[in-house]
Design a protein around this motif. Structure first.
Motif, PDB file in Angstrom:
ATOM      1  N   ARG A 165       0.743  -1.186   0.065  1.00  0.00           N
ATOM      2  CA  ARG A 165       0.070   0.001  -0.216  1.00  0.00           C
ATOM      3  C   ARG A 165       0.828   1.360   0.076  1.00  0.00           C
ATOM      4  O   ARG A 165       0.728   2.172  -0.780  1.00  0.00           O
ATOM      5  CB  ARG A 165      -1.032   0.063   1.258  1.00  0.00           C
ATOM      6  CG  ARG A 165      -2.464  -0.273   0.990  1.00  0.00           C
ATOM      7  CD  ARG A 165      -3.316   0.151   1.733  1.00  0.00           C
ATOM      8  NE  ARG A 165      -2.730   0.007   3.347  1.00  0.00           N
ATOM      9  CZ  ARG A 165      -3.485  -1.301   3.781  1.00  0.00           C
ATOM     10  NH1 ARG A 165      -3.875  -2.475   3.083  1.00  0.00           N
ATOM     11  NH2 ARG A 165      -2.832  -1.784   4.961  1.00  0.00           N
ATOM     12  N   VAL A 166       1.747   1.154   0.715  1.00  0.00           N
ATOM     13  CA  VAL A 166       2.804   2.520   0.887  1.00  0.00           C
ATOM     14  C   VAL A 166       3.548   2.589  -0.545  1.00  0.00           C
ATOM     15  O   VAL A 166       3.608   3.714  -1.075  1.00  0.00           O
ATOM     16  CB  VAL A 166       3.859   2.016   1.839  1.00  0.00           C
ATOM     17  CG1 VAL A 166       4.803   3.306   2.074  1.00  0.00           C
ATOM     18  CG2 VAL A 166       3.171   2.171   3.405  1.00  0.00           C
ATOM     19  N   ALA A 167       3.870   1.422  -1.045  1.00  0.00           N
ATOM     20  CA  ALA A 167       4.662   1.620  -2.092  1.00  0.00           C
ATOM     21  C   ALA A 167       3.742   2.346  -3.308  1.00  0.00           C
ATOM     22  O   ALA A 167       3.952   3.007  -4.194  1.00  0.00           O
ATOM     23  CB  ALA A 167       5.233   0.320  -2.728  1.00  0.00           C
ATOM     24  N   ALA A 168       2.488   1.816  -3.326  1.00  0.00           N
ATOM     25  CA  ALA A 168       1.431   2.198  -4.519  1.00  0.00           C
ATOM     26  C   ALA A 168       1.123   3.875  -4.380  1.00  0.00           C
ATOM     27  O   ALA A 168       0.788   4.429  -5.299  1.00  0.00           O
ATOM     28  CB  ALA A 168       0.334   1.343  -4.383  1.00  0.00           C
ATOM     29  N   SER A 169       1.324   4.056  -3.023  1.00  0.00           N
ATOM     30  CA  SER A 169       0.732   5.514  -2.798  1.00  0.00           C
ATOM     31  C   SER A 169       2.033   6.606  -3.023  1.00  0.00           C
ATOM     32  O   SER A 169       1.569   7.632  -3.234  1.00  0.00           O
ATOM     33  CB  SER A 169       0.295   5.855  -1.543  1.00  0.00           C
ATOM     34  OG  SER A 169       1.443   5.638  -0.414  1.00  0.00           O
ATOM     35  N   LYS A 170       2.997   6.048  -3.511  1.00  0.00           N
ATOM     36  CA  LYS A 170       4.135   7.050  -3.615  1.00  0.00           C
ATOM     37  C   LYS A 170       4.357   7.758  -5.039  1.00  0.00           C
ATOM     38  O   LYS A 170       3.897   6.969  -6.177  1.00  0.00           O
ATOM     39  CB  LYS A 170       5.507   6.335  -3.660  1.00  0.00           C
ATOM     40  CG  LYS A 170       6.078   5.856  -2.045  1.00  0.00           C
ATOM     41  CD  LYS A 170       7.481   5.446  -2.250  1.00  0.00           C
ATOM     42  CE  LYS A 170       7.624   5.051  -0.729  1.00  0.00           C
ATOM     43  NZ  LYS A 170       9.143   4.363  -0.713  1.00  0.00           N
ATOM     44  N   SER A 171       4.267   9.160  -5.183  1.00  0.00           N
ATOM     45  CA  SER A 171       4.446   9.544  -6.277  1.00  0.00           C
ATOM     46  C   SER A 171       5.562   9.338  -7.047  1.00  0.00           C
ATOM     47  O   SER A 171       6.740   8.812  -6.499  1.00  0.00           O
ATOM     48  CB  SER A 171       4.154  11.266  -6.100  1.00  0.00           C
ATOM     49  OG  SER A 171       5.494  11.693  -5.579  1.00  0.00           O
ATOM     50  N   ASP A 172       5.643   9.913  -8.458  1.00  0.00           N
ATOM     51  CA  ASP A 172       6.920   9.634  -9.080  1.00  0.00           C
ATOM     52  C   ASP A 172       8.112  10.349  -8.492  1.00  0.00           C
ATOM     53  O   ASP A 172       9.319   9.817  -8.497  1.00  0.00           O
ATOM     54  CB  ASP A 172       6.774  10.228 -10.550  1.00  0.00           C
ATOM     55  CG  ASP A 172       6.419   9.049 -11.436  1.00  0.00           C
ATOM     56  OD1 ASP A 172       5.597   8.057 -11.053  1.00  0.00           O
ATOM     57  OD2 ASP A 172       6.781   9.020 -12.750  1.00  0.00           O
ATOM     58  N   LEU A 173       7.926  11.508  -7.846  1.00  0.00           N
ATOM     59  CA  LEU A 173       8.901  12.108  -7.240  1.00  0.00           C
ATOM     60  C   LEU A 173       9.470  11.584  -6.068  1.00  0.00           C
ATOM     61  O   LEU A 173      10.578  11.273  -5.914  1.00  0.00           O
ATOM     62  CB  LEU A 173       8.350  13.542  -6.887  1.00  0.00           C
ATOM     63  CG  LEU A 173       9.115  14.706  -6.619  1.00  0.00           C
ATOM     64  CD1 LEU A 173      10.141  14.922  -8.102  1.00  0.00           C
ATOM     65  CD2 LEU A 173       8.633  16.116  -6.298  1.00  0.00           C
ATOM     66  N   GLU A 174       8.733  11.045  -5.333  1.00  0.00           N
ATOM     67  CA  GLU A 174       8.997  10.261  -4.055  1.00  0.00           C
ATOM     68  C   GLU A 174       9.942   9.167  -4.523  1.00  0.00           C
ATOM     69  O   GLU A 174      11.031   8.743  -3.801  1.00  0.00           O
ATOM     70  CB  GLU A 174       7.824   9.876  -3.249  1.00  0.00           C
ATOM     71  CG  GLU A 174       7.205  11.179  -2.618  1.00  0.00           C
ATOM     72  CD  GLU A 174       5.918  10.688  -1.698  1.00  0.00           C
ATOM     73  OE1 GLU A 174       5.855  10.933  -0.666  1.00  0.00           O
ATOM     74  OE2 GLU A 174       5.046  10.091  -2.687  1.00  0.00           O
ATOM     75  N   ARG A 175       9.493   8.432  -5.584  1.00  0.00           N
ATOM     76  CA  ARG A 175      10.053   7.108  -5.725  1.00  0.00           C
ATOM     77  C   ARG A 175      11.298   7.289  -6.349  1.00  0.00           C
ATOM     78  O   ARG A 175      12.185   6.608  -6.293  1.00  0.00           O
ATOM     79  CB  ARG A 175       9.047   6.704  -7.124  1.00  0.00           C
ATOM     80  CG  ARG A 175       8.428   5.325  -6.589  1.00  0.00           C
ATOM     81  CD  ARG A 175       7.691   4.494  -7.393  1.00  0.00           C
ATOM     82  NE  ARG A 175       8.540   4.393  -8.489  1.00  0.00           N
ATOM     83  CZ  ARG A 175       8.211   4.707  -9.762  1.00  0.00           C
ATOM     84  NH1 ARG A 175       7.340   5.304 -10.284  1.00  0.00           N
ATOM     85  NH2 ARG A 175       8.921   4.611 -10.915  1.00  0.00           N
ATOM     86  N   THR A 176      11.726   8.484  -7.091  1.00  0.00           N
ATOM     87  CA  THR A 176      12.967   8.571  -7.724  1.00  0.00           C
ATOM     88  C   THR A 176      13.831   9.502  -6.862  1.00  0.00           C
ATOM     89  O   THR A 176      14.816   9.861  -7.434  1.00  0.00           O
ATOM     90  CB  THR A 176      12.804   9.449  -9.222  1.00  0.00           C
ATOM     91  OG1 THR A 176      11.771  10.506  -8.973  1.00  0.00           O
ATOM     92  CG2 THR A 176      11.971   8.397 -10.065  1.00  0.00           C
ATOM     93  N   GLU A 177      13.593   9.907  -5.668  1.00  0.00           N
ATOM     94  CA  GLU A 177      14.042  10.832  -4.880  1.00  0.00           C
ATOM     95  C   GLU A 177      15.779   9.976  -4.589  1.00  0.00           C
ATOM     96  O   GLU A 177      15.741   8.864  -4.563  1.00  0.00           O
ATOM     97  CB  GLU A 177      13.733  10.755  -3.325  1.00  0.00           C
ATOM     98  CG  GLU A 177      13.200  12.296  -3.288  1.00  0.00           C
ATOM     99  CD  GLU A 177      12.566  12.265  -1.930  1.00  0.00           C
ATOM    100  OE1 GLU A 177      12.788  13.133  -1.085  1.00  0.00           O
ATOM    101  OE2 GLU A 177      11.733  11.429  -1.762  1.00  0.00           O
ATOM    102  N   LEU A 178      16.550  10.867  -4.761  1.00  0.00           N
ATOM    103  CA  LEU A 178      18.150  10.208  -4.436  1.00  0.00           C
ATOM    104  C   LEU A 178      18.560   9.685  -3.150  1.00  0.00           C
ATOM    105  O   LEU A 178      17.762  10.228  -2.130  1.00  0.00           O
ATOM    106  CB  LEU A 178      19.044  11.380  -4.767  1.00  0.00           C
ATOM    107  CG  LEU A 178      18.746  11.932  -6.150  1.00  0.00           C
ATOM    108  CD1 LEU A 178      19.734  13.009  -6.587  1.00  0.00           C
ATOM    109  CD2 LEU A 178      19.153  10.997  -7.554  1.00  0.00           C
ATOM    110  N   ASN A 179      19.418   8.852  -3.257  1.00  0.00           N
ATOM    111  CA  ASN A 179      20.105   8.345  -2.059  1.00  0.00           C
ATOM    112  C   ASN A 179      19.045   7.834  -1.007  1.00  0.00           C
ATOM    113  O   ASN A 179      19.207   7.970   0.086  1.00  0.00           O
ATOM    114  CB  ASN A 179      20.868   9.426  -1.344  1.00  0.00           C
ATOM    115  CG  ASN A 179      22.082   9.913  -2.461  1.00  0.00           C
ATOM    116  OD1 ASN A 179      22.260   8.805  -3.108  1.00  0.00           O
ATOM    117  ND2 ASN A 179      22.389  11.141  -2.349  1.00  0.00           N
TER     118      ASN A 179
END
Length: 835
Positions: A283-297
RNA sequence: GCCGGUGUGAUGGAAUGGUAGACGUGACGGACUCAAAAUCCGUUGGGCUAAUCCCCCGUGUGGGUUCGAGUCCCACCACCGGCACCA
């Protein structure tokens, strides 16, 4: 007589309007040249100074090509569907079609004002049903060939545009158009199978004359990687296929990771001891936006699946299986084998979850960091039958073994994803598909094209993600073309990029109502010989249109697999930065600016934007100085491929130059021959201008013309000299050139316009002066210059050099060890003291 | 992190390994003008200097190759762009 640019430009624009000297003739016997610029999006703001740069450059090229005897196709059109028009319409309560019509009229006025040699009989407008009929037709062909399909999947959703976006339209996690946050949303969308063409889109780049950065960016975007697909078993008996570029490291696998969305995870859920933990993570993974998913480090997260284990097929060992969002569901198989000893991400994950790390490639310290060998000559260890092999040899050895065991095979994967092709907006081409409860999705018969976009009351996008068209029940409800039963039309429209994916073909045959383009016209004009456009389209329009063209090639519509033989790109025009620290005097003010605007305050030139108030409108420039000055300046501004900075001051220099050209008429001697004094500079300039235009080095071509004019002022000139100048100048400043051509009497005697006169030729023999100033160096340092007769032999040259007073002084007490003579250029003497 | 690109006067920018700063802007001086604008002519990298004589320094930094390097090679710095948890 004064240079009245206003009257002159109006006069010649009217003449061109009447006599149409720029009409391209399909089938003509002259060699063809198809020069293309990216057709503009007709925004309400009109042209900005970014447009004239590529437009003028291609206009110069095309004008020169005509003078060189080519049959030139230089067309223009309007890419008029799209969000800004729709948003403008919503805001001002004017129908998008009216807005579009007005904007196109304004653009047309401005383009004509700048004197471009477009073939105005071939104008294309993507919102014209006679045009988008064929855009829809191509979509139907894609559908019939299995390349268009409807699928439900997580897509990029722009929260502001209220519309899905293609991957290519998401830049750093935000919408490339409006900059708003992009979230993932599960939606049913029309997709185009561009991935089917991934291999060809990469391979065929090799043979094309595209600038390297375009090729590199497309290759990056398509992202090919070669490796192997291997089937791991789970203790449940299920197959878990994975993709790896490093099959050689399989003995180092200590766990597996599935993406949270992986189908097996759903299937296994009842078996798992920690099902709650797993679903919570999903559920947490699905709710992440693209921006959150690609955040560095960011930290690696994940959950161990308790109750299921995987089996490493190379040694039969059981290994744990995790889910983690560092594994993407959309790449490869959505599952990986983890080799923490030799992959940085796996290593970080293993450290966090305290998993074993096995070294299988010698040369690093896998306890300290993952060892990713830079070359492939490192040697395998702890790897059974691979031990002692180099990585280079181990990869094929393992791949072969996997194939023999029937559990794996060589495989190529691409980063490129299929193209999300529907948009929940009004102002686009309707997708010609009907959904029938009995027959499923049914394509509209071609005879019913164009499927015209209906007029609606409100084009506001809806929050529920449905197109405004969905509210048009009269239009939506229809009969199924297949069974005749009640059915509903697709209400999403095509993306902005649809119409531009094939417009260059329509220019070849713009009035054809039987076909998108006739085969004969396409065979005559295709492919585009030279296409110039912005780098920002490299992984959008340029890639999409190559894909469509390849498809059209496959179904026999066009005769070449690639649409564009040559692609170049122009740099942006920057404007003055009103917040630049150099604009203020005191330290305090400077500090305040840096505080307030950060790094921006340190840049003198920045992107033009309304909010900064540094936008330059071509209308104002033309009004103040004329179109020819505008054209000349935008070409002179700097290296075409690099960003350039607009300067209101520097524009005057171009105007001054044209004034100087004009004023030469008063002093030119009435002699049709070149003057002896100017002969050499004239021939040098012809060569320079001829070659520079072909290489887009317009700035140095113009500099050469300026040098020549300076010479004319210094030496005096004849009408013959002047006429060559006019011809060389005519691609840059066509109005002025025609007027001067007429006034100097050439047109009157021959009836030929400057633009119809053959391009001047140069004679190498006449290019050089009879005397040459050369450099004299001593030990590589410049010490003097001497004048020698052209092509003088070494003995003569040295005689002159030694006779030079300064050189003689330097040679006192020295002897010459070596002399280097570069003919007509330089002499270098190496001296040492005499004993 | 990976891949590209760029770095030159006050300024925009030129320079197939061969006279660095072409050409333009700005600035300064002069001519014309009652005056201004426009135009024309000249000067304009830094230092030293009475000098537009010499000499020295100078193309992001440090090395190297070469008779000769802005240009080629090695290492680094800064900025810009693309890709980026792509297995």
């Amino acid at each position: 007589m004064k240079y009245e640019f206003d009257a002159i430009e109006k006069k010649w624009q009217q003449r061109w309007e009447g006599s149409k000297p720029y009409a391209a003739i399909t089938g003509d016997k002259r060699p063809k040249f198809y020069g293309l610029i990216e057709f503009p999006y007709p925004s309400a703001a009109g042209l900005h100074v970014g447009h004239p740069r590529p437009f003028t450059a291609m206009d110069v090229i095309c004008r020169k090509k005509r003078m060189e005897g080519y049959n030139v196709l230089f067309p223009i059109g309007f890419d008029a569907f799209g969000l800004p028009t729709e948003n403008f319409a919503i805001k001002n309560h004017i129908h998008p079609s009216i807005v579009t019509k007005n904007n196109i009229e304004n653009f047309t006025r401005q383009l004509k004002m700048l004197g471009y040699s477009f073939d105005w009989e071939r104008v294309v407008d993507t919102t014209d049903p006679d045009y988008y009929k064929w855009t829809q037709w191509i979509f139907l062909q894609l559908y019939k060939h299995g390349l268009a399909y409807k699928a439900t999947m997580p897509v990029n959703w722009c929260t502001s545009c209220k519309c899905v976006l293609a991957n290519e339209e998401v830049v750093e996690g935000v919408c490339e158009r409006c900059g708003s946050e992009v979230i993932r949303k599960e939606k049913s969308q029309w997709m185009l199978r561009i991935t089917e063409y991934a291999q060809r889109l990469v391979d065929d780049l090799d043979a094309l004359d595209f600038i390297d950065r375009v090729k590199t960016q497309q290759r990056n975007w398509i992202g090919r990687s070669t490796g192997a697909q291997v089937v791991f078993k789970a203790t449940t008996g299920d197959d878990i296929p994975i993709f790896t570029t490093r099959p050689d490291t399989m003995f180092g696998v200590t766990y597996m990771v599935l993406s949270p969305e992986h189908a097996l995870v759903h299937q296994w859920l009842p078996l798992l001891e920690n099902a709650d933990e797993v679903t919570a993570y999903q559920r947490v993974a699905a709710s992440k936006s693209d921006l959150e998913r690609t955040e560095l480090n960011k930290d690696k997260t994940g959950v161990l699946l308790r109750g299921v284990r995987g089996v490493n097929p190379v040694n039969g060992e059981e290994i744990p299986i995790f889910i983690s969002d560092y594994v993407l569901s959309t790449y490869g198989t959505g599952a990986i084998m983890a080799v923490p000893g030799h992959d940085q991400r796996d290593w970080e994950f293993a450290k966090k979850f305290d998993l074993p790390i096995i070294e299988v490639v010698a040369g690093g310290d896998v306890e300290k960091e993952a060892f990713v060998a830079k070359d492939d000559t490192a040697v395998m260890v702890n790897s059974g039958f691979l031990n002692g092999l180099t990585v280079r040899d181990a990869i094929p050895a393992m791949t072969k073994w996997l194939a023999e065991q029937g559990i794996g095979e060589a495989k190529v994967n691409f980063k490129l994803r299929d193209w999300v092709f529907s948009r929940q907006r009004y102002w686009g081409e309707p997708i010609p598909m009907v959904f029938c409860p009995q027959c499923g999705w049914v394509p509209l018969p071609e005879s019913e094209l164009p499927l015209v976009l209906p007029n609606v009351e409100s084009y506001e996008p809806t929050d529920d993600g449905e197109s405004p068209l969905s509210k048009m029940t009269d239009w939506v409800n229809c009969d199924c073309p297949n069974c005749g039963g009640p059915a509903k039309r697709e209400t999403d429209t095509m993306p902005q990029w649809a119409g531009s994916s094939w417009y260059f073909l329509r220019y070849m045959d713009p009035h054809n109502d039987k076909e998108a383009v006739s085969r004969a016209a396409e065979e005559y004009w295709g492919p585009v010989d030279w296409y110039n456009g912005g780098m920002e389209h490299t992984t959008l329009h340029l890639l999409y249109s190559r894909f469509w063209h390849k498809f059209l090639y496959d179904i026999g519509v066009v005769h070449t697999p690639e649409p564009y033989a040559k692609r170049t790109s122009h740099g942006m025009i920057l404007g003055n930065n009103p917040h630049y620290v150099g604009n203020v005097e005191t330290e305090e003010e400077k500090q305040a600016l840096i505080e307030k605007y950060g790094s921006m305050a340190l840049r003198q030139y920045v992107k033009m934007s309304k909010s900064l108030g540094n936008v330059v409108n071509p209308d104002d420039v033309v009004k103040a100085y004329g179109a020819d000055t505008m054209r000349l300046y935008i070409m002179f501004i700097g290296d075409f491929e690099k960003t350039a900075s607009w300067s209101d001051e520097a524009v005057k220099g171009s105007k001054r130059f044209l004034d100087r050209c004009w004023n030469l008429m008063e002093q030119a001697k009435d002699d049709p021959q070149h003057s002896r004094k100017n002969e050499a500079v004239i021939h040098r300039t012809i060569k320079k201008v001829t070659e520079d235009i072909d290489q887009l080095k317009m700035n140095t071509a113009i500099a050469a013309l300026m040098t020549m004019v300076n010479e004319f002022y210094a030496n005096g000139c004849t009408k013959g000299d002047l006429q060559t100048l006019i011809l060389l100048l005519s691609p840059f400043a066509p109005h002025l050139a025609e007027e001067m051509w007429e006034l100097t009497g050439y047109a009157a005697s021959t009836g030929v316009m400057a633009m119809q006169h053959p391009w001047p030729k140069y004679d190498e023999a006449l290019m050089v002066e009879q005397e040459k100033e050369i450099a004299v160096q001593v030990g590589g340092k410049l010490r003097a210059t001497v004048v020698i007769p052209l092509n003088a032999d070494d003995e003569t040259v040295l005689g002159i050099v030694y006779a030079n007073e300064k050189i003689a002084r330097l040679m006192e007490g020295m002897e010459v060890v070596k002399t280097i003579i570069v003919k007509n250029k330089l002499v270098n003497l190496i001296l040492k003291p005499k004993k």
